[in-house]
Design a protein around this motif. Structure first.
Motif, PDB file in Angstrom:
ATOM      1  N   ILE A   1       0.846  -1.209   0.000  1.00  0.00           N
ATOM      2  CA  ILE A   1       0.000   0.000   0.000  1.00  0.00           C
ATOM      3  C   ILE A   1       0.874   1.247   0.000  1.00  0.00           C
ATOM      4  O   ILE A   1       0.626   2.183  -0.767  1.00  0.00           O
ATOM      5  CB  ILE A   1      -0.960  -0.010   1.209  1.00  0.00           C
ATOM      6  CG1 ILE A   1      -1.993  -1.133   1.055  1.00  0.00           C
ATOM      7  CG2 ILE A   1      -1.655   1.340   1.359  1.00  0.00           C
ATOM      8  CD1 ILE A   1      -2.835  -1.373   2.290  1.00  0.00           C
ATOM      9  N   ASP A   2       1.939   1.257   0.824  1.00  0.00           N
ATOM     10  CA  ASP A   2       2.849   2.404   0.853  1.00  0.00           C
ATOM     11  C   ASP A   2       3.533   2.615  -0.499  1.00  0.00           C
ATOM     12  O   ASP A   2       3.644   3.737  -0.988  1.00  0.00           O
ATOM     13  CB  ASP A   2       3.916   2.220   1.937  1.00  0.00           C
ATOM     14  CG  ASP A   2       3.361   2.401   3.340  1.00  0.00           C
ATOM     15  OD1 ASP A   2       2.242   2.957   3.469  1.00  0.00           O
ATOM     16  OD2 ASP A   2       4.041   1.984   4.298  1.00  0.00           O
TER      17      ASP A   2
ATOM     18  N   GLU B   1       1.848   6.370  -6.974  1.00  0.00           N
ATOM     19  CA  GLU B   1       0.749   7.194  -7.494  1.00  0.00           C
ATOM     20  C   GLU B   1       0.961   8.671  -7.194  1.00  0.00           C
ATOM     21  O   GLU B   1       0.595   9.530  -7.991  1.00  0.00           O
ATOM     22  CB  GLU B   1      -0.587   6.731  -6.894  1.00  0.00           C
ATOM     23  CG  GLU B   1      -1.054   5.384  -7.397  1.00  0.00           C
ATOM     24  CD  GLU B   1      -1.415   5.394  -8.872  1.00  0.00           C
ATOM     25  OE1 GLU B   1      -1.941   6.403  -9.362  1.00  0.00           O
ATOM     26  OE2 GLU B   1      -1.156   4.377  -9.528  1.00  0.00           O
ATOM     27  N   THR B   2       1.566   8.969  -6.056  1.00  0.00           N
ATOM     28  CA  THR B   2       1.754  10.366  -5.660  1.00  0.00           C
ATOM     29  C   THR B   2       2.980  10.991  -6.309  1.00  0.00           C
ATOM     30  O   THR B   2       2.911  12.088  -6.849  1.00  0.00           O
ATOM     31  CB  THR B   2       1.881  10.466  -4.123  1.00  0.00           C
ATOM     32  OG1 THR B   2       0.740   9.841  -3.531  1.00  0.00           O
ATOM     33  CG2 THR B   2       1.958  11.907  -3.674  1.00  0.00           C
ATOM     34  N   PHE B   3       4.108  10.275  -6.259  1.00  0.00           N
ATOM     35  CA  PHE B   3       5.361  10.840  -6.716  1.00  0.00           C
ATOM     36  C   PHE B   3       5.887  10.238  -8.013  1.00  0.00           C
ATOM     37  O   PHE B   3       6.872  10.705  -8.556  1.00  0.00           O
ATOM     38  CB  PHE B   3       6.441  10.683  -5.632  1.00  0.00           C
ATOM     39  CG  PHE B   3       6.055  11.334  -4.345  1.00  0.00           C
ATOM     40  CD1 PHE B   3       5.972  12.707  -4.236  1.00  0.00           C
ATOM     41  CD2 PHE B   3       5.761  10.566  -3.240  1.00  0.00           C
ATOM     42  CE1 PHE B   3       5.614  13.301  -3.045  1.00  0.00           C
ATOM     43  CE2 PHE B   3       5.406  11.156  -2.040  1.00  0.00           C
ATOM     44  CZ  PHE B   3       5.329  12.528  -1.939  1.00  0.00           C
ATOM     45  N   GLY B   4       5.267   9.185  -8.476  1.00  0.00           N
ATOM     46  CA  GLY B   4       5.697   8.566  -9.720  1.00  0.00           C
ATOM     47  C   GLY B   4       6.756   7.493  -9.555  1.00  0.00           C
ATOM     48  O   GLY B   4       7.173   6.890 -10.520  1.00  0.00           O
ATOM     49  N   ILE B   5       7.246   7.261  -8.337  1.00  0.00           N
ATOM     50  CA  ILE B   5       8.234   6.207  -8.123  1.00  0.00           C
ATOM     51  C   ILE B   5       7.925   5.469  -6.824  1.00  0.00           C
ATOM     52  O   ILE B   5       7.373   6.026  -5.901  1.00  0.00           O
ATOM     53  CB  ILE B   5       9.680   6.755  -8.034  1.00  0.00           C
ATOM     54  CG1 ILE B   5       9.792   7.797  -6.919  1.00  0.00           C
ATOM     55  CG2 ILE B   5      10.142   7.309  -9.345  1.00  0.00           C
ATOM     56  CD1 ILE B   5      11.201   8.163  -6.563  1.00  0.00           C
TER      57      ILE B   5
END
Length: 166
Positions: A53-54, A60-64
């Motif tokens: 999940i992390d 999804e948030t930072f692209g990596i």
């Protein structure tokens, strides 16, 4: 086309789309009541560990994801190197010629005909014929001045003839 609600036993119109899986490529079609019930019970992170999940959230948030940070750091270092090379090499970049220069003899020949250096061979020929008629020693009124001018026109024409490979 209106679909029937995908909830078993419901005969209402399926007007609300709800995802079947986390990849969001397939959907159920529910009526409003069943869509609300489905969404209330649906968990995007079902069957995932906290670490997964992390990683998903970070991707999804930072692209990596955490595991891809080494690759991202390498890409960042390559980008910084590119920027430094560009900034530090700027003086050499500014000295590079930006457009093709035309030899001075060719440029002068175009000036004799009062034409831009972008003129075509057809335009040069038309201008030559006009000026040759005007300054030819046999037809001009002032013979001494016309001879000099005609020689200049002929020399310019020969230069441009070589330039256009005619």
């Amino acid at each position: 086309m209106i679909k029937k609600c995908d909830h078993i036993g419901c005969t209402k119109a399926g007007i609300c789309r709800a995802p079947k899986t986390r990849d969001l490529k397939e959907y159920w079609w529910f009526c409003k009541e069943h869509a609300a019930e489905y969404n209330k019970n649906w968990n995007y992170y079902a069957n995932m560990t906290p670490d997964e999940i992390d990683a998903e959230w970070e991707r999804e948030t930072f692209g990596i994801a955490d595991k891809d940070k080494e690759k991202a750091n390498k890409n960042e270092a390559d980008y910084v190197k590119f920027l430094n090379d560009f900034i530090n090499g700027r003086s050499a970049f500014d000295k590079m010629p930006t457009k093709k220069t035309v030899a001075s003899a060719i440029s002068s020949a175009f000036q004799v005909f009062d034409l831009p250096i972008t003129a075509s061979w057809k335009e040069v020929g038309a201008k030559y014929r006009t000026l040759a008629k005007k300054y030819h020693p046999d037809t001009a009124k002032n013979k001494s001045a016309s001879t000099t001018e005609f020689t200049s026109i002929t020399t310019a024409y020969e230069t441009l003839k070589k330039y256009f490979k005619k």
